[in-house]
Design a protein around this motif. Structure first.
Motif, PDB file in Angstrom:
ATOM      1  N   LYS A 371       0.852  -1.178   0.000  1.00 15.25           N
ATOM      2  CA  LYS A 371       0.000   0.000   0.000  1.00 15.25           C
ATOM      3  C   LYS A 371       0.895   1.237   0.000  1.00 15.25           C
ATOM      4  CE  LYS A 371      -4.508   0.783   1.961  1.00 15.25           C
ATOM      5  NZ  LYS A 371      -5.405   0.652   3.096  1.00 15.25           N
ATOM      6  N   LEU A 372       0.389   2.310  -0.583  1.00 19.25           N
ATOM      7  CA  LEU A 372       1.171   3.550  -0.577  1.00 19.25           C
ATOM      8  C   LEU A 372       0.953   4.304   0.719  1.00 19.25           C
ATOM      9  CD1 LEU A 372       0.455   5.045  -4.128  1.00 19.25           C
ATOM     10  CD2 LEU A 372       2.436   3.682  -3.424  1.00 19.25           C
ATOM     11  N   ILE A 373       2.006   4.971   1.159  1.00 22.31           N
ATOM     12  CA  ILE A 373       1.894   5.914   2.266  1.00 22.31           C
ATOM     13  C   ILE A 373       2.383   7.259   1.741  1.00 22.31           C
ATOM     14  CG2 ILE A 373       2.758   6.575   4.545  1.00 22.31           C
ATOM     15  CD1 ILE A 373       3.122   3.598   5.155  1.00 22.31           C
ATOM     16  N   VAL A 374       1.605   8.300   1.961  1.00 24.10           N
ATOM     17  CA  VAL A 374       2.032   9.640   1.587  1.00 24.10           C
ATOM     18  C   VAL A 374       2.162  10.462   2.868  1.00 24.10           C
ATOM     19  CG1 VAL A 374       1.427  11.767   0.375  1.00 24.10           C
ATOM     20  CG2 VAL A 374       0.968   9.571  -0.695  1.00 24.10           C
ATOM     21  N   ALA A 375       3.317  11.045   3.071  1.00 23.79           N
ATOM     22  CA  ALA A 375       3.547  11.832   4.287  1.00 23.79           C
ATOM     23  C   ALA A 375       4.040  13.211   3.905  1.00 23.79           C
ATOM     24  CB  ALA A 375       4.593  11.140   5.159  1.00 23.79           C
ATOM     25  N   ASN A 570      14.860  20.684  15.745  1.00 19.24           N
ATOM     26  CA  ASN A 570      14.378  21.038  17.070  1.00 19.24           C
ATOM     27  C   ASN A 570      13.991  22.519  17.038  1.00 19.24           C
ATOM     28  OD1 ASN A 570      13.717  20.938  19.692  1.00 19.24           O
ATOM     29  ND2 ASN A 570      15.812  20.868  20.477  1.00 19.24           N
ATOM     30  N   PHE A 571      12.752  22.772  16.701  1.00 18.50           N
ATOM     31  CA  PHE A 571      12.281  24.140  16.493  1.00 18.50           C
ATOM     32  C   PHE A 571      11.380  24.588  17.648  1.00 18.50           C
ATOM     33  CE2 PHE A 571      12.396  24.899  11.577  1.00 18.50           C
ATOM     34  CZ  PHE A 571      13.779  24.941  11.651  1.00 18.50           C
ATOM     35  N   LYS A 572      11.191  25.887  17.719  1.00 23.20           N
ATOM     36  CA  LYS A 572      10.228  26.424  18.688  1.00 23.20           C
ATOM     37  C   LYS A 572       8.808  26.099  18.261  1.00 23.20           C
ATOM     38  CE  LYS A 572      12.950  30.323  20.384  1.00 23.20           C
ATOM     39  NZ  LYS A 572      13.081  31.787  20.397  1.00 23.20           N
ATOM     40  N   VAL A 573       8.621  26.024  16.934  1.00 26.11           N
ATOM     41  CA  VAL A 573       7.287  25.655  16.423  1.00 26.11           C
ATOM     42  C   VAL A 573       7.215  24.147  16.253  1.00 26.11           C
ATOM     43  CG1 VAL A 573       6.516  27.693  15.181  1.00 26.11           C
ATOM     44  CG2 VAL A 573       8.182  26.199  14.125  1.00 26.11           C
ATOM     45  N   PRO A 574       6.059  23.569  16.510  1.00 30.57           N
ATOM     46  CA  PRO A 574       5.930  22.131  16.274  1.00 30.57           C
ATOM     47  C   PRO A 574       6.009  21.822  14.780  1.00 30.57           C
ATOM     48  CG  PRO A 574       3.816  23.092  16.933  1.00 30.57           C
ATOM     49  CD  PRO A 574       4.833  24.169  17.062  1.00 30.57           C
ATOM     50  N   ILE A 575       6.631  20.696  14.454  1.00 34.03           N
ATOM     51  CA  ILE A 575       6.676  20.238  13.062  1.00 34.03           C
ATOM     52  C   ILE A 575       5.731  19.049  12.965  1.00 34.03           C
ATOM     53  CG2 ILE A 575       8.140  19.183  11.290  1.00 34.03           C
ATOM     54  CD1 ILE A 575       8.739  22.158  11.800  1.00 34.03           C
ATOM     55  N   ILE A 576       4.783  19.163  12.048  1.00 32.69           N
ATOM     56  CA  ILE A 576       3.735  18.148  11.945  1.00 32.69           C
ATOM     57  C   ILE A 576       3.793  17.453  10.588  1.00 32.69           C
ATOM     58  CG2 ILE A 576       1.234  17.724  12.021  1.00 32.69           C
ATOM     59  CD1 ILE A 576       2.278  18.794  14.667  1.00 32.69           C
ATOM     60  N   SER A 577       3.750  16.141  10.607  1.00 32.52           N
ATOM     61  CA  SER A 577       3.687  15.383   9.365  1.00 32.52           C
ATOM     62  C   SER A 577       2.311  14.717   9.270  1.00 32.52           C
ATOM     63  CB  SER A 577       4.797  14.333   9.362  1.00 32.52           C
ATOM     64  OG  SER A 577       4.467  13.270   8.492  1.00 32.52           O
ATOM     65  N   GLU A 578       1.659  14.936   8.137  1.00 31.89           N
ATOM     66  CA  GLU A 578       0.333  14.343   7.937  1.00 31.89           C
ATOM     67  C   GLU A 578       0.460  13.113   7.060  1.00 31.89           C
ATOM     68  OE1 GLU A 578      -2.001  17.576   6.433  1.00 31.89           O
ATOM     69  OE2 GLU A 578      -2.584  18.188   8.468  1.00 31.89           O
ATOM     70  N   ILE A 579      -0.165  12.023   7.487  1.00 30.05           N
ATOM     71  CA  ILE A 579       0.032  10.739   6.823  1.00 30.05           C
ATOM     72  C   ILE A 579      -1.262  10.213   6.232  1.00 30.05           C
ATOM     73  CG2 ILE A 579       0.859   8.392   7.131  1.00 30.05           C
ATOM     74  CD1 ILE A 579       3.039   9.889   8.068  1.00 30.05           C
ATOM     75  N   GLY A 580      -1.165   9.732   4.989  1.00 28.42           N
ATOM     76  CA  GLY A 580      -2.320   9.088   4.379  1.00 28.42           C
ATOM     77  C   GLY A 580      -1.903   7.762   3.766  1.00 28.42           C
ATOM     78  N   GLU A 581      -2.864   6.900   3.479  1.00 27.36           N
ATOM     79  CA  GLU A 581      -2.544   5.630   2.841  1.00 27.36           C
ATOM     80  C   GLU A 581      -3.570   5.305   1.776  1.00 27.36           C
ATOM     81  OE1 GLU A 581      -3.569   3.301   6.683  1.00 27.36           O
ATOM     82  OE2 GLU A 581      -4.054   1.929   5.040  1.00 27.36           O
ATOM     83  N   GLY A 582      -3.188   4.465   0.828  1.00 30.50           N
ATOM     84  CA  GLY A 582      -4.127   4.088  -0.217  1.00 30.50           C
ATOM     85  C   GLY A 582      -3.460   3.191  -1.232  1.00 30.50           C
ATOM     86  N   TYR A 583      -4.277   2.624  -2.132  1.00 29.34           N
ATOM     87  CA  TYR A 583      -3.707   1.752  -3.157  1.00 29.34           C
ATOM     88  C   TYR A 583      -3.215   2.545  -4.351  1.00 29.34           C
ATOM     89  CZ  TYR A 583      -5.469  -2.003  -0.330  1.00 29.34           C
ATOM     90  OH  TYR A 583      -5.673  -2.847   0.724  1.00 29.34           O
ATOM     91  N   ASN A 584      -3.662   3.809  -4.457  1.00 25.01           N
ATOM     92  CA  ASN A 584      -3.084   4.662  -5.490  1.00 25.01           C
ATOM     93  C   ASN A 584      -2.780   6.033  -4.902  1.00 25.01           C
ATOM     94  OD1 ASN A 584      -5.291   6.654  -6.032  1.00 25.01           O
ATOM     95  ND2 ASN A 584      -6.419   4.785  -6.536  1.00 25.01           N
ATOM     96  N   TYR A 585      -2.009   6.811  -5.653  1.00 22.69           N
ATOM     97  CA  TYR A 585      -1.504   8.083  -5.143  1.00 22.69           C
ATOM     98  C   TYR A 585      -2.625   9.086  -4.869  1.00 22.69           C
ATOM     99  CZ  TYR A 585       1.492  12.289  -5.044  1.00 22.69           C
ATOM    100  OH  TYR A 585       2.130  13.459  -4.712  1.00 22.69           O
TER     101      TYR A 585
END
Length: 589
Positions: A371-375, A570-585
């Motif tokens: 499965k694909l993961i897009v981050a 290591n920043f003062k602001v939070p760094i956020i990664s958003e993750i999705g999954e699926g069989y195609n892009y």
DNA sequence: TGGTTCAGCGCC
DNA sequence: AAAGGGCGCTGAACCA
């Protein structure tokens, strides 16, 4: 410099006895530039006192490739060796096909080094050998005409690479670029090799079906436009049996559209191009919409034609025999340090078109059983802006975890859309005049708003001003990783206003680009630590990575990928990664 | 014929 | 005077 041509297996042993493998340059000659069908012709090496060309066409036995190097070097025990290449990615991809890698060695890529030293000029080996080393250049085509010329050509590649490395190594130190080069750029090349060799699997059938659907649509829209205009046309069949229309009008020609819109239909021109002709672009059509039924059909035609010509008609040409598309990721393609991508450019795949319900990204799929993961980094550039400007209000806004654009909107009493446009606009150096065009207000009103904005985000204003001062004093600007962007004064002796915009944006874009590189290096380690996942890094789209992972391990992988990406700085602001999954892009985004 | 430039447009 | 950063790809038009 001693020159050796190796044409037999026995000669391999001889040259190895006296060659210094502690530090050497390497260059490969291949039958093709295309990964899937390229074969190795030879390898040239230079250690500073000897240049060798190993002619595999003569040797005619690829199994001896490993014998050309000391076993310690390729068995990952030999840790203090330097391999120099001009464009490592190319050479190491080829050698990887023959089971050879230099994973334990330190890499020194002269092309990447030159990009750090002089991002404004070209980085080809031939250009640099001529411009910097002063050599006369023989083209590949000419060299191919005789065996002797070709040997000389191949030997020169290794020699020039060696000589450039000596110069660039010094230059990198002098400009404090060595850490960036050794700790970020060189390790990242392994990520590029990972992505380029993996490739992205595609759904051929989906491409073909949609291609025909689009051809039909384009045909229909063209007919409608000709009918509205009262133009004559006839039907024609192409060699492949497709029906097409022949008429005197080409709706892809801006000249023809000029005649139709502003003469025949008598519509009012909106803007002119730099060569003085009336624009017929999207913005113009959007303003003219409603004035004539023709406009809306033309808009649809343009959209469909773009999808067809730029994607569905061409994507097939890039498909390798294993149904994968192997894009090139260019590490030296931009002045800001971003990656670029070509053949095809994966960084410009259209998002789903809702009105036509066509999704190019649906054609890019996961391998069977995976499965694909897009981050992607959420609001990466704005968070970087908050950090580098150390703006208290902006940092607090991100810390709150609320929607940043909405917060800005609330604060200034405007819509979210307007807030978003100003947040990005500021990072790009947009002026009051520019904003006034977007918002349909006077320049003064826009200026008042900008003043209010900078009053609230005074740290941002301050860092823009400091950036300008630094540029004026030094002629360049440098990001948090030490990456530089240099600017030239114009003929009047000062930096054009565009340079100030580019300089400030570089601080954001350039750092973000190195941030995604660091993430990639860590993600490649994550892959190697978890072989059972069968994780592949497939693509990098500016602030985003695409992976494929065995289905069973999807959740585990998602968690680790997110953690990895969020902990690169290591920043003062939070760094956020958003993750999705699926069989195609399309689905995974 | 093959190269370049322009206008236009896809993405982040 | 212009007036938002960074790309690559397309077809048309132009030029040698």
């Amino acid at each position: 410099m001693r020159e050796i041509i190796v044409k037999t297996k026995e000669e391999i042993k001889t040259f190895k006895e006296s060659f210094n493998f502690k530090c050497f340059s390497l260059d490969t000659e291949t039958t093709s530039l295309n990964y899937s069908n390229q074969e190795l012709e030879g390898i040239s090496l230079c250690d500073g006192s000897t240049i060798v060309y190993i002619d595999f066409v003569s040797i005619n036995d690829y199994s001896v490739i490993k014998d050309c190097f000391p076993s310690e070097l390729i068995s990952s025990k030999f840790r203090d060796c330097i391999v120099i290449c001009h464009n490592c990615v190319f050479d190491f991809k080829v050698l990887k096909k023959y089971g050879l890698s230099f994973n334990s060695a330190e890499w020194f890529d002269t092309m990447v080094a030159h990009h750090l030293i002089d991002e404004n000029s070209k980085h080809g080996l031939k250009e640099l050998a001529n411009k910097i080393l002063g050599y006369d250049i023989v083209s590949y085509e000419v060299a191919k005409k005789s065996k002797e010329l070709f040997y000389k050509y191949a030997l020169n590649d290794a020699l020039w690479t060696w000589e450039l490395a000596i110069l660039f190594s010094k230059e990198l130190k002098e400009q404090s670029l060595e850490m960036l080069f050794r700790k970020i750029e060189m390790p990242f090349l392994r990520v590029i090799i990972e992505m380029e060799t993996n490739g992205f699997l595609v759904d051929k059938e989906e491409i073909v079906i949609t291609k025909h659907k689009l051809r039909d649509l384009v045909f229909e829209l063209e007919k409608q436009m000709l009918d509205i205009l009262g133009e004559k046309y006839v039907f024609q069949y192409t060699l492949t049996g497709e029906m097409s229309i022949k008429s005197n009008i080409n709706f892809n020609s801006t000249e023809h559209l000029n005649n139709i819109l502003f003469k025949k239909l008598g519509l009012q021109p909106i803007e002119t191009t730099k060569t003085g002709k009336n624009k017929t672009n999207k913005k113009t059509l959007n303003i003219l919409k409603g004035k004539h039924e023709f406009i809306e059909i033309l808009e649809q035609y343009k959209t469909a034609q773009k999808l067809l010509n730029s994607f569905y008609e061409t994507l097939e040409n890039y498909i390798d025999p294993d149904t994968k598309i192997r894009t090139h990721f260019n590490d030296t393609g931009t002045r800001t340090g971003r990656l670029s991508s070509n053949s095809p450019n994966l960084q410009q795949l259209p998002k789903k078109n809702e009105s036509l319900s066509i999704d190019v990204r649906k054609c890019f799929i996961a391998s069977p059983g995976k499965k694909l993961i897009v981050a992607d980094y959420s609001g990466q550039e704005l968070r970087v802006l908050a950090q580098i400007s150390n703006d208290t209000a902006m940092i607090e806004a991100f810390k709150s975890g609320k929607d940043f654009h909405q917060e800005t909107a609330n604060q200034f009493g405007v819509s979210r859309t307007i807030a978003k446009s100003i947040n990005f606009g500021v990072a790009y150096g947009k002026s009051a005049k520019g904003f006034s065009n977007d918002w349909n207000c006077t320049e003064e009103e826009a200026q008042q708003f900008l003043d209010k904005y900078f009053n609230s985000f005074s740290g941002v204003k301050k860092s823009i001003d400091e950036c300008a001062i630094f540029l004026r004093r030094n002629g360049y600007i440098k990001s948090l990783t030490g990456r530089r962007r240099r600017f030239s004064k114009n003929e009047k002796g000062y930096y054009p206003s565009s340079a100030y915009r580019q300089a400030f944006n570089f601080l954001i874009q350039g750092f973000s680009a190195d941030m995604i590189r660091i993430a990639g290096i860590k993600l490649l380690n994550l892959k190697h630590r978890n072989p059972e996942w069968k994780m592949n890094i497939i693509a990098c789209i500016h602030d985003e990575y695409v992976f494929e992972v065995t289905e069973k391990y999807i959740n585990e992988a998602k968690t680790s990928i997110k953690e990895t990406m969020e902990s690169v700085v290591n920043f003062k602001v939070p760094i956020i990664s958003e993750i999705g999954e699926g069989y195609n892009y399309g689905e995974a985004k």
